[in-house]
Design a protein around this motif. Structure first.
Motif, PDB file in Angstrom:
ATOM      1  N   ALA A  83     -45.587  -4.839  19.730  1.00 24.96           N
ATOM      2  CA  ALA A  83     -45.396  -6.265  19.464  1.00 24.96           C
ATOM      3  C   ALA A  83     -45.403  -6.540  17.965  1.00 24.96           C
ATOM      4  N   TYR A  84     -46.283  -5.856  17.247  1.00 30.26           N
ATOM      5  CA  TYR A  84     -46.348  -6.046  15.793  1.00 30.26           C
ATOM      6  C   TYR A  84     -45.036  -5.606  15.135  1.00 30.26           C
ATOM      7  N   TYR A  85     -44.544  -4.400  15.457  1.00 34.03           N
ATOM      8  CA  TYR A  85     -43.335  -3.906  14.793  1.00 34.03           C
ATOM      9  C   TYR A  85     -42.089  -4.680  15.234  1.00 34.03           C
ATOM     10  N   ALA A  86     -42.133  -5.285  16.411  1.00 36.79           N
ATOM     11  CA  ALA A  86     -41.053  -6.183  16.813  1.00 36.79           C
ATOM     12  C   ALA A  86     -41.033  -7.423  15.914  1.00 36.79           C
ATOM     13  N   LYS A  87     -42.212  -7.908  15.514  1.00 39.65           N
ATOM     14  CA  LYS A  87     -42.270  -9.036  14.578  1.00 39.65           C
ATOM     15  C   LYS A  87     -41.713  -8.655  13.207  1.00 39.65           C
ATOM     16  N   ILE A  88     -41.932  -7.407  12.810  1.00 38.59           N
ATOM     17  CA  ILE A  88     -41.362  -6.940  11.551  1.00 38.59           C
ATOM     18  C   ILE A  88     -39.840  -6.960  11.622  1.00 38.59           C
ATOM     19  N   GLY A  89     -39.281  -6.678  12.794  1.00 41.20           N
ATOM     20  CA  GLY A  89     -37.837  -6.681  12.969  1.00 41.20           C
ATOM     21  C   GLY A  89     -37.284  -5.465  13.676  1.00 41.20           C
ATOM     22  N   PHE A  90     -38.150  -4.522  14.062  1.00 40.36           N
ATOM     23  CA  PHE A  90     -37.692  -3.363  14.815  1.00 40.36           C
ATOM     24  C   PHE A  90     -37.428  -3.753  16.277  1.00 40.36           C
ATOM     25  N   ILE A  91     -36.556  -3.015  16.929  1.00 40.82           N
ATOM     26  CA  ILE A  91     -36.087  -3.368  18.263  1.00 40.82           C
ATOM     27  C   ILE A  91     -36.650  -2.378  19.277  1.00 40.82           C
ATOM     28  N   PRO A  92     -37.462  -2.834  20.227  1.00 41.11           N
ATOM     29  CA  PRO A  92     -38.010  -1.924  21.239  1.00 41.11           C
ATOM     30  C   PRO A  92     -36.902  -1.181  21.977  1.00 41.11           C
ATOM     31  N   HIS A  93     -37.111   0.116  22.133  1.00 40.66           N
ATOM     32  CA  HIS A  93     -36.101   0.969  22.761  1.00 40.66           C
ATOM     33  C   HIS A  93     -36.657   1.657  24.003  1.00 40.66           C
ATOM     34  N   LEU A  94     -37.789   2.316  23.858  1.00 39.29           N
ATOM     35  CA  LEU A  94     -38.438   2.994  24.974  1.00 39.29           C
ATOM     36  C   LEU A  94     -39.914   2.647  25.000  1.00 39.29           C
ATOM     37  N   SER A  95     -40.454   2.441  26.184  1.00 35.11           N
ATOM     38  CA  SER A  95     -41.897   2.298  26.358  1.00 35.11           C
ATOM     39  C   SER A  95     -42.298   3.193  27.522  1.00 35.11           C
ATOM     40  N   LEU A  96     -43.092   4.211  27.236  1.00 33.45           N
ATOM     41  CA  LEU A  96     -43.484   5.201  28.220  1.00 33.45           C
ATOM     42  C   LEU A  96     -45.009   5.306  28.256  1.00 33.45           C
ATOM     43  N   PRO A  97     -45.668   4.328  28.886  1.00 33.38           N
ATOM     44  CA  PRO A  97     -47.141   4.338  28.917  1.00 33.38           C
ATOM     45  C   PRO A  97     -47.720   5.611  29.517  1.00 33.38           C
ATOM     46  N   SER A  98     -47.013   6.212  30.492  1.00 32.67           N
ATOM     47  CA  SER A  98     -47.543   7.424  31.110  1.00 32.67           C
ATOM     48  C   SER A  98     -47.582   8.596  30.129  1.00 32.67           C
TER      49      SER A  98
END
Length: 292
Positions: free
Chosen positions: A195-210
């Protein structure tokens, strides 16, 4: 889905600053093994290519890097072509410096550590080799340009890499066009860090909690610009003062308005006494600059 037309990224990286224990030993490593030029040397040492500073060393640490903390996992040096990637691998072989060689399909990578145990990746971007990413409950797989299902990490064909070596001059310094292409960090919580780096302007690509991993891009065809993991544990603290560690890194915006918006969105994370500087929720510091 990858496209034939290369898309412009709105964020890039400047130098990564490292706190290290021994200036002479580290300079020898970055110069003779990695292939960087010494660009300036005073209280800190700037190294990089003929045209760009990539790493700044601060010889202030009193002990090597320690595990179990937030901070740098690795900085990634992205090279401009296959010949340069092959030259670096050949130099590692000649220096008998071990590196783990991995084929990520979207890139080829060599992993190693500096003399203090700080992680480094040498990367050759190859997004044209990937048709799409597929995520599922157990992880992620890639579909390559020929429609084959591939693993995210496969063994690199070292012989094929070395076959691309354009000449026998393996001592040649890094070519212009080599750059810091991504930064991968240990954090204490994937959701908060993403969430922080999305505020900087980076775009979420993958989220793999496992897998304890998340990935963010910068708008171009190569998705991996900020890597985040929780492999050192949940809610870990920053690396202690006095240990070798990343001090900060520079994020560059192609448009001043983009930087201004990011500074506004992340004002709660400002670093007192440092203009345009921020730190993420786990103490990783960065300075924001505009190139446009």
């Amino acid at each position: 889905m990858m496209t034939d037309q290369k898309r412009t990224e709105h964020l890039s990286f400047g130098p990564v600053e490292l706190e290290i224990t021994d200036a002479d030993r580290s300079v020898a490593f970055w110069r003779d093994v990695i292939g960087m030029r010494v660009r300036s040397s005073a209280e800190s040492i700037a190294l990089g290519t003929e045209t760009e500073t990539l790493v700044i060393l601060h010889p202030v640490a009193t002990s090597p890097a320690v595990k179990g903390h937030a901070g740098l996992y690795h900085l990634a040096i992205h090279v401009p072509d296959e010949g340069e990637f092959a030259r670096i691998l050949a130099r590692f072989n000649e220096k008998r410096h071990y590196a783990s060689a991995i084929d990520h399909i979207m890139s080829k990578a060599l992993y190693l550590s500096d003399p203090d145990g700080l992680g480094i990746e040498i990367t050759l971007e190859m997004p044209e080799r990937v048709r799409e990413f597929r995520t599922y409950r157990g992880g992620v797989e890639l579909i390559d340009a020929e429609g084959r299902t591939r693993q995210f990490s496969e063994t690199l064909d070292v012989g094929a890499v070395l076959a691309a070596l354009p000449d026998d001059d393996i001592s040649r310094p890094l070519a212009s066009g080599t750059r810091i292409g991504h930064v991968h960090m240990h954090v204490g919580n994937l959701e908060a860090a993403s969430a922080y780096y999305a505020k900087i302007g980076f775009i979420p690509h993958l989220s793999l909690p496992s897998f304890g991993f998340a990935d963010l891009g910068a708008g171009g065809d190569y998705p991996h610009r900020i890597g985040l993991n929780i492999w050192q544990g949940l809610y870990v603290e920053p690396a202690p003062a006095g240990t070798a560690r990343m001090r900060r890194f520079e994020i560059r915006f192609s448009e001043p308005n983009g930087m201004a918006k990011s500074l506004e969105k992340t004002s709660a994370y400002a670093i007192e006494g440092m203009e345009n500087a921020r730190q993420d929720p786990f103490g990783n510091q960065m300075v924001l600059t505009a190139t446009g």
